[in-house]
Scaffold this active site. Structure first.
Site, mmCIF file in Angstrom:
data_model
loop_
_atom_site.group_PDB
_atom_site.id
_atom_site.type_symbol
_atom_site.label_atom_id
_atom_site.label_comp_id
_atom_site.label_asym_id
_atom_site.label_seq_id
_atom_site.Cartn_x
_atom_site.Cartn_y
_atom_site.Cartn_z
ATOM 1 C CG HIS A 148 -4.088 -1.116 -0.833
ATOM 2 N ND1 HIS A 148 -3.861 -1.253 0.509
ATOM 3 C CD2 HIS A 148 -4.611 -2.295 -1.247
ATOM 4 C CE1 HIS A 148 -4.235 -2.454 0.906
ATOM 5 N NE2 HIS A 148 -4.690 -3.109 -0.141
ATOM 6 C CG ASP A 201 -5.777 -5.966 1.967
ATOM 7 O OD1 ASP A 201 -6.300 -7.079 2.137
ATOM 8 O OD2 ASP A 201 -5.516 -5.499 0.841
ATOM 9 C CB SER A 221 -0.941 -0.046 1.214
ATOM 10 O OG SER A 221 -1.830 1.041 1.204
ATOM 11 C CB THR A 222 1.347 4.043 2.388
ATOM 12 O OG1 THR A 222 -0.059 4.188 2.556
ATOM 13 C CG2 THR A 222 1.994 5.410 2.362
ATOM 14 C CG MET A 244 -2.413 2.966 6.917
ATOM 15 S SD MET A 244 -2.809 4.707 6.636
ATOM 16 C CE MET A 244 -3.430 4.665 4.959
#
Length: 352
Positions: A195, A291, A168-169, A288
């Site tokens: 993401h 998931d 993600s991030t 973050m």
């Protein structure tokens, strides 16, 4: 939502969006706007003057565009986190993805063609999430979280048949390091869940394809799963797989968000386990949230292999931390060691 106190500079050439961003940021507790810039040169000057925690950065600006500002900040060793605020356009998406690959913290898409109130709400929700992540990174990992552990010798002679990577991030920059380091003759399919808003993942896949020996594509519904190919989940869709006789194909599903995410790494892993079983490797990179946790539980229950990125190199130590803290990681490794670990596992060796 209460955040660690953050100082922010807003760089935006559109007076309308600049005022919208100011209105939104002033309503987020713990956030102080310390400067405003209308072009890239002014943005650099404001960063030098105020040393803010965060710079919200428009992609397309006069004097110096967002990518130019980002590269100059990196050259100067600035610790300010840049959040790109980008319109999803033919020009904006590739430039935004390039900025993320260059180290921008994250992206907030500008809503286009919607009611101003709807746009404000969408930007507010996105900025609250991104700024909370920035606040977490400023706290830093603990010494224990920052350590990496060796991988136990549990692969043996059993080769891995598929690799799934979730992030993600900070993911685009991590993927830029990982994917090009994998060999061109890797004889298994790879899957990536990053993401990212819908419309940006095609540019991400295309850029990684330019950089990597392996083929990298954005997955489409019904696409055959191919060895030696990296299948990137499309933003706004869950990516799963389905076996049809001897063939495995990609399935795109616009079902409900899962943990606020679509695509969901958990959903991908849960669909891969019935196909690949114990011969599946899950790799959890910077990001973050968590998931990854439910999906890695399923991978482990099936006898698969799980690698988590160590905290020290993570932009946000959330997804890999959740997996490691739950005792699901067979190896906790720095990013630079993960390509060799993948290659070793695929070839039936312990990833040491």
């Amino acid at each position: 939502m209460s955040l660690r106190r953050l100082s922010v500079v807003v760089a935006e050439d559109s007076a309308l969006y600049r005022q919208m961003l100011l209105n939104v940021l002033q309503r987020i507790p713990g956030v102080e706007v310390v400067g405003v810039a209308a072009d890239g040169i002014e943005a650099l000057a404001k960063v030098v003057e105020f040393q803010p925690d965060v710079l919200t950065l428009d992609v397309q600006m006069p004097q110096l565009d967002g990518l130019g500002v980002l590269r100059e900040l990196r050259r100067r060793g600035s610790r300010t986190k840049a959040i790109m605020v980008s319109s999803l356009t033919a020009a904006g998406a590739p430039t935004t993805v390039e900025a993320l690959l260059e180290g921008a913290f994250d992206v907030v898409p500008k809503p286009v063609g919607v009611d101003p109130h709807v746009a404000r709400v969408a930007i507010h929700e996105a900025l609250v999430e991104k700024l909370a992540a920035v606040a977490d990174t400023l706290l830093g990992p603990t010494a224990t979280e920052g350590s990496a552990g060796p991988a136990p010798d549990r692969v043996g002679s059993r080769a891995i048949d598929a690799v799934a990577i979730g992030t993600s991030t900070g993911g685009p920059q991590a993927l830029r390091s990982l994917i090009p380091a994998l060999p061109a003759d890797l004889p298994v399919p790879l899957f990536v869940v990053q993401h990212m808003p819908a419309g940006f993942t095609a540019s991400l896949a295309a850029r990684l394809d330019d950089l990597a020996p392996l083929r990298v594509v954005e997955a489409v519904h019904g696409m055959p799963v191919t060895a030696g190919c990296v299948h990137v989940a499309a933003g706004g869709w869950h990516l799963t797989v389905d076996r049809q006789r001897e063939a495995v194909q990609c399935v795109l599903d616009a079902g409900p968000l899962r943990l606020g995410c679509r695509p969901s790494f958990d959903s991908l892993l849960e669909s891969l386990v019935p196909v690949y079983g114990s011969r599946l490797m899950a790799v959890v990179l910077t990001g973050m949230g968590h998931d990854s946790l439910a999906g890695c539980r399923v991978v482990k229950a099936a006898g698969g292999f799980v690698v988590a990125q160590s905290a020290a190199g993570c932009t946000v130590y959330g997804m890999p931390k959740a997996v490691a803290a739950a005792g699901l990681a067979d190896a906790v490794l720095p990013l630079e060691s993960i390509p060799a670990a993948i290659t070793a596992c695929v070839r039936g060796r312990s990833p040491r």
